[in-house]
Structures are given as C-alpha cells and as structure tokens.
Design a protein around this motif. Structure first.
Motif, PDB file in Angstrom:
ATOM      1  N   ASP A  40       1.290  -1.176  -0.092  1.00 48.53           N
ATOM      2  CA  ASP A  40      -0.209  -0.100  -0.359  1.00 48.53           C
ATOM      3  C   ASP A  40       0.945   1.403  -0.126  1.00 48.53           C
ATOM      4  O   ASP A  40       1.893   1.674  -0.246  1.00 48.53           O
ATOM      5  N   ARG A  41       0.277   2.225   0.032  1.00 49.41           N
ATOM      6  CA  ARG A  41       0.902   3.641   0.307  1.00 49.41           C
ATOM      7  C   ARG A  41       1.876   4.035   0.912  1.00 49.41           C
ATOM      8  O   ARG A  41       3.078   4.940   1.205  1.00 49.41           O
ATOM      9  N   MET A  42       1.291   2.957   2.184  1.00 51.02           N
ATOM     10  CA  MET A  42       2.909   3.069   3.318  1.00 51.02           C
ATOM     11  C   MET A  42       4.035   2.648   2.980  1.00 51.02           C
ATOM     12  O   MET A  42       4.543   2.423   3.733  1.00 51.02           O
ATOM     13  N   GLY A  43       3.871   1.645   2.324  1.00 51.88           N
ATOM     14  CA  GLY A  43       5.356   0.793   2.205  1.00 51.88           C
ATOM     15  C   GLY A  43       5.270  -0.091   2.152  1.00 51.88           C
ATOM     16  O   GLY A  43       6.821  -1.245   2.107  1.00 51.88           O
ATOM     17  N   HIS A  44       3.615  -1.005   2.946  1.00 51.94           N
ATOM     18  CA  HIS A  44       4.255  -2.557   3.311  1.00 51.94           C
ATOM     19  C   HIS A  44       2.925  -3.406   2.764  1.00 51.94           C
ATOM     20  O   HIS A  44       2.665  -2.696   2.741  1.00 51.94           O
ATOM     21  N   VAL A  45       2.860  -4.212   3.175  1.00 46.90           N
ATOM     22  CA  VAL A  45       1.069  -4.869   2.795  1.00 46.90           C
ATOM     23  C   VAL A  45       0.273  -4.438   3.378  1.00 46.90           C
ATOM     24  O   VAL A  45       0.136  -4.082   5.208  1.00 46.90           O
ATOM     25  N   ASN A  46      -0.942  -4.053   2.886  1.00 44.22           N
ATOM     26  CA  ASN A  46      -1.785  -3.553   3.158  1.00 44.22           C
ATOM     27  C   ASN A  46      -2.699  -4.728   3.855  1.00 44.22           C
ATOM     28  O   ASN A  46      -2.570  -5.770   3.473  1.00 44.22           O
ATOM     29  N   ASN A  47      -3.212  -4.178   4.549  1.00 39.07           N
ATOM     30  CA  ASN A  47      -4.420  -4.345   6.011  1.00 39.07           C
ATOM     31  C   ASN A  47      -5.589  -6.238   5.522  1.00 39.07           C
ATOM     32  O   ASN A  47      -5.612  -6.968   6.210  1.00 39.07           O
ATOM     33  N   TYR A  85      -3.030  -6.252  14.096  1.00 44.62           N
ATOM     34  CA  TYR A  85      -1.542  -6.652  13.055  1.00 44.62           C
ATOM     35  C   TYR A  85      -0.215  -6.857  14.093  1.00 44.62           C
ATOM     36  O   TYR A  85      -0.583  -5.817  14.826  1.00 44.62           O
ATOM     37  N   ARG A  86       0.568  -7.404  13.924  1.00 43.06           N
ATOM     38  CA  ARG A  86       1.305  -7.066  15.113  1.00 43.06           C
ATOM     39  C   ARG A  86       3.383  -6.538  14.356  1.00 43.06           C
ATOM     40  O   ARG A  86       3.639  -5.918  14.666  1.00 43.06           O
ATOM     41  N   ARG A  87       3.100  -6.333  13.076  1.00 41.85           N
ATOM     42  CA  ARG A  87       4.932  -5.899  12.580  1.00 41.85           C
ATOM     43  C   ARG A  87       3.971  -5.958  10.686  1.00 41.85           C
ATOM     44  O   ARG A  87       3.413  -7.147  10.562  1.00 41.85           O
ATOM     45  N   PRO A  88       4.350  -5.216  10.265  1.00 36.71           N
ATOM     46  CA  PRO A  88       4.411  -5.151   8.897  1.00 36.71           C
ATOM     47  C   PRO A  88       5.293  -6.290   7.850  1.00 36.71           C
ATOM     48  O   PRO A  88       6.096  -6.982   8.200  1.00 36.71           O
ATOM     49  N   ALA A  89       5.127  -6.113   6.341  1.00 37.13           N
ATOM     50  CA  ALA A  89       5.449  -7.310   5.202  1.00 37.13           C
ATOM     51  C   ALA A  89       5.727  -6.316   4.750  1.00 37.13           C
ATOM     52  O   ALA A  89       5.397  -6.018   4.286  1.00 37.13           O
ATOM     53  N   PHE A  90       6.918  -6.366   3.897  1.00 37.03           N
ATOM     54  CA  PHE A  90       6.976  -5.579   2.539  1.00 37.03           C
ATOM     55  C   PHE A  90       7.531  -6.858   1.381  1.00 37.03           C
ATOM     56  O   PHE A  90       7.953  -7.869   1.465  1.00 37.03           O
ATOM     57  N   GLU A  92       8.431  -8.999  -1.723  1.00 34.41           N
ATOM     58  CA  GLU A  92       9.493  -9.647  -1.639  1.00 34.41           C
ATOM     59  C   GLU A  92       9.453 -10.873   0.147  1.00 34.41           C
ATOM     60  O   GLU A  92      10.176 -11.959  -0.500  1.00 34.41           O
ATOM     61  N   ASP A  93       9.101 -10.560   0.688  1.00 30.65           N
ATOM     62  CA  ASP A  93       8.921 -11.248   1.977  1.00 30.65           C
ATOM     63  C   ASP A  93       8.297 -12.682   1.773  1.00 30.65           C
ATOM     64  O   ASP A  93       7.426 -13.258   0.986  1.00 30.65           O
ATOM     65  N   ILE A  94       8.695 -13.818   1.965  1.00 27.67           N
ATOM     66  CA  ILE A  94       8.347 -14.936   2.381  1.00 27.67           C
ATOM     67  C   ILE A  94       7.449 -15.603   3.203  1.00 27.67           C
ATOM     68  O   ILE A  94       7.552 -15.246   4.787  1.00 27.67           O
ATOM     69  N   LEU A  95       6.364 -15.277   3.516  1.00 28.01           N
ATOM     70  CA  LEU A  95       4.935 -15.467   5.247  1.00 28.01           C
ATOM     71  C   LEU A  95       4.605 -17.311   4.844  1.00 28.01           C
ATOM     72  O   LEU A  95       4.143 -17.714   4.199  1.00 28.01           O
ATOM     73  N   ARG A  96       4.586 -17.379   6.081  1.00 23.34           N
ATOM     74  CA  ARG A  96       3.396 -18.692   6.826  1.00 23.34           C
ATOM     75  C   ARG A  96       2.848 -18.357   6.824  1.00 23.34           C
ATOM     76  O   ARG A  96       2.012 -17.143   8.076  1.00 23.34           O
ATOM     77  N   VAL A  97       1.486 -18.638   6.611  1.00 24.40           N
ATOM     78  CA  VAL A  97       0.217 -18.649   6.794  1.00 24.40           C
ATOM     79  C   VAL A  97      -0.473 -19.797   6.870  1.00 24.40           C
ATOM     80  O   VAL A  97      -1.487 -20.673   6.506  1.00 24.40           O
ATOM     81  N   THR A 116       3.659 -15.532   9.979  1.00 29.01           N
ATOM     82  CA  THR A 116       4.288 -15.688   9.881  1.00 29.01           C
ATOM     83  C   THR A 116       5.732 -14.698   9.106  1.00 29.01           C
ATOM     84  O   THR A 116       5.464 -15.127   8.197  1.00 29.01           O
ATOM     85  N   CYS A 117       7.056 -14.257   9.597  1.00 29.31           N
ATOM     86  CA  CYS A 117       7.922 -14.076   8.717  1.00 29.31           C
ATOM     87  C   CYS A 117       8.967 -14.308   9.245  1.00 29.31           C
ATOM     88  O   CYS A 117       9.118 -13.570   9.793  1.00 29.31           O
ATOM     89  N   GLY A 118       9.863 -16.000   8.728  1.00 32.12           N
ATOM     90  CA  GLY A 118      10.627 -16.667   9.982  1.00 32.12           C
ATOM     91  C   GLY A 118       9.774 -16.654  11.357  1.00 32.12           C
ATOM     92  O   GLY A 118       9.331 -17.273  11.141  1.00 32.12           O
ATOM     93  N   GLU A 119      10.590 -16.416  12.406  1.00 30.82           N
ATOM     94  CA  GLU A 119      10.169 -16.474  14.205  1.00 30.82           C
ATOM     95  C   GLU A 119       8.941 -15.404  13.970  1.00 30.82           C
ATOM     96  O   GLU A 119       8.731 -15.456  15.065  1.00 30.82           O
ATOM     97  N   ALA A 120       8.992 -14.013  13.515  1.00 30.49           N
ATOM     98  CA  ALA A 120       8.375 -12.608  13.699  1.00 30.49           C
ATOM     99  C   ALA A 120       6.879 -13.056  12.839  1.00 30.49           C
ATOM    100  O   ALA A 120       6.410 -13.558  12.459  1.00 30.49           O
ATOM    101  N   VAL A 121       5.993 -13.375  14.374  1.00 35.72           N
ATOM    102  CA  VAL A 121       4.641 -12.786  14.236  1.00 35.72           C
ATOM    103  C   VAL A 121       4.194 -11.659  13.571  1.00 35.72           C
ATOM    104  O   VAL A 121       3.940 -11.043  14.265  1.00 35.72           O
ATOM    105  N   LEU A 122       3.543 -11.357  12.358  1.00 37.97           N
ATOM    106  CA  LEU A 122       3.067 -10.313  11.683  1.00 37.97           C
ATOM    107  C   LEU A 122       1.674 -10.102  12.267  1.00 37.97           C
ATOM    108  O   LEU A 122       1.140  -9.433  12.375  1.00 37.97           O
ATOM    109  N   VAL A 123       1.086 -11.318  11.979  1.00 33.55           N
ATOM    110  CA  VAL A 123      -0.833 -11.055  12.325  1.00 33.55           C
ATOM    111  C   VAL A 123      -1.468 -12.090  12.902  1.00 33.55           C
ATOM    112  O   VAL A 123      -0.790 -13.003  12.811  1.00 33.55           O
ATOM    113  N   GLU A 124      -1.948 -11.998  14.185  1.00 35.34           N
ATOM    114  CA  GLU A 124      -2.878 -12.903  14.063  1.00 35.34           C
ATOM    115  C   GLU A 124      -4.276 -13.110  13.850  1.00 35.34           C
ATOM    116  O   GLU A 124      -5.016 -11.314  14.154  1.00 35.34           O
TER     117      GLU A 124
END
Length: 158
Positions: A40-47, A85-90, A92-97, A116-124
């Motif tokens: 999105d316009r903020m430079g990360h994955v839109n909610n 929403y905990r952290r942003p994704a950008f 080319e990130d590889i995410l696990r849902v 998640t992205c690696g060990e980081a939880v982005l969204v619950e």
C-alpha cells in the motif's frame, strides 16, 4: 487486483502457493511471496491482503481435508474475522499463513491463523465460518465424521 496487466496478488508458481497439510496437528500452511501489488501507500502489505491470505488458507485447508463428497456437498462462509496486526511485511518477503480449526459447534467452525515471516508473528487472527449446504445454500450442521477428522482430539467439539 485482477485483469489484464495486473500484478499477481502473490506468487503461486514460485514460492507462494505451496501447501503443507499438518494433518496430525490439524494445521494447514500456505506459503506466499509478497508481490508489489500487495503493497500500500505506506510501503508495506495492506491489511486487506492479510485477510485475503487467511481466507485462502482456510479454503485450502477445507479442500485438503474434505472428501470429494463433502467438498461437493458443503461450502464454507465466513461470518466473522478478528485480526491483530503485529508487524509489517514488505515486497518479496516469504510468509507462512498457518491455520487450524480450534472449535466446532453445530454449523460453526472457529479457525485461528498466524501469519509469520521467519520467527516473527505479523498477524494473528480468529475467524468464524459456517457450513452451508451447497445445493440449498442454507446453514447445515457440520457432520460428526467431519468434526472428528478436522479437529485435533483435545479441542472443543471433538
């Protein structure tokens, strides 16, 4: 976004779109690669993109565990989503849902999902889905045999 010239929402031919069916744990994993159209316009994955991925993971879980007869006879309809929403994704990130059913009661199934992205939880997320008869489009109780297959033994409704 769809249509001619539109960027793909994620990359099912590359890393994205891979599925891991954790039948023993009841979990289903969808792997996605963040594409430019997800930003999105903020430079990360839109909610709203996270919600789309969560719905794709739930539908993939259903498709993976349902018998052909069940898949033809029933549909899942989302009636509630709650996302934190905990952290942003950008890009080319590889995410696990990762999604799993945590409770079933009559016509409803509750899913919990983590992005998640690696060990980081982005969204619950916690979602409530209803079982719909594919022919009548009316609510229908989730059959006991499906409940046994979809829920780990220690969860409510099993």
């Amino acid at each position: 976004m769809t249509g001619e010239g539109a960027q793909p929402r994620h990359d099912p031919a590359g890393v994205g779109g891979r599925h891991d069916h954790g039948r023993a744990s009841g979990a289903h994993n969808l792997i996605v690669r963040v594409c430019p159209g997800d930003i999105d316009r903020m430079g990360h994955v839109n909610n709203s993109v996270y919600l789309r991925w969560i719905e794709e993971a739930v539908h993939a879980h259903w498709a993976a565990l349902a018998t052909p007869t069940e898949f033809a006879a029933y549909l899942w309809l989302a009636v509630r989503h709650e996302l934190d929403y905990r952290r942003p994704a950008f890009a080319e990130d590889i995410l696990r849902v990762e999604t799993r059913i945590v409770a079933i009661r009559r016509v409803r199934a509750w899913y919990e999902t983590a992005v998640t992205c690696g060990e980081a939880v982005l969204v619950e997320a916690r979602s409530c889905w209803c079982c719909i008869d594919a022919e009548s489009r009316g609510l229908t109780p989730i059959p006991a045999e499906m409940t046994k297959r979809f829920l780990p033994e220690n969860c409510p409704g099993s």
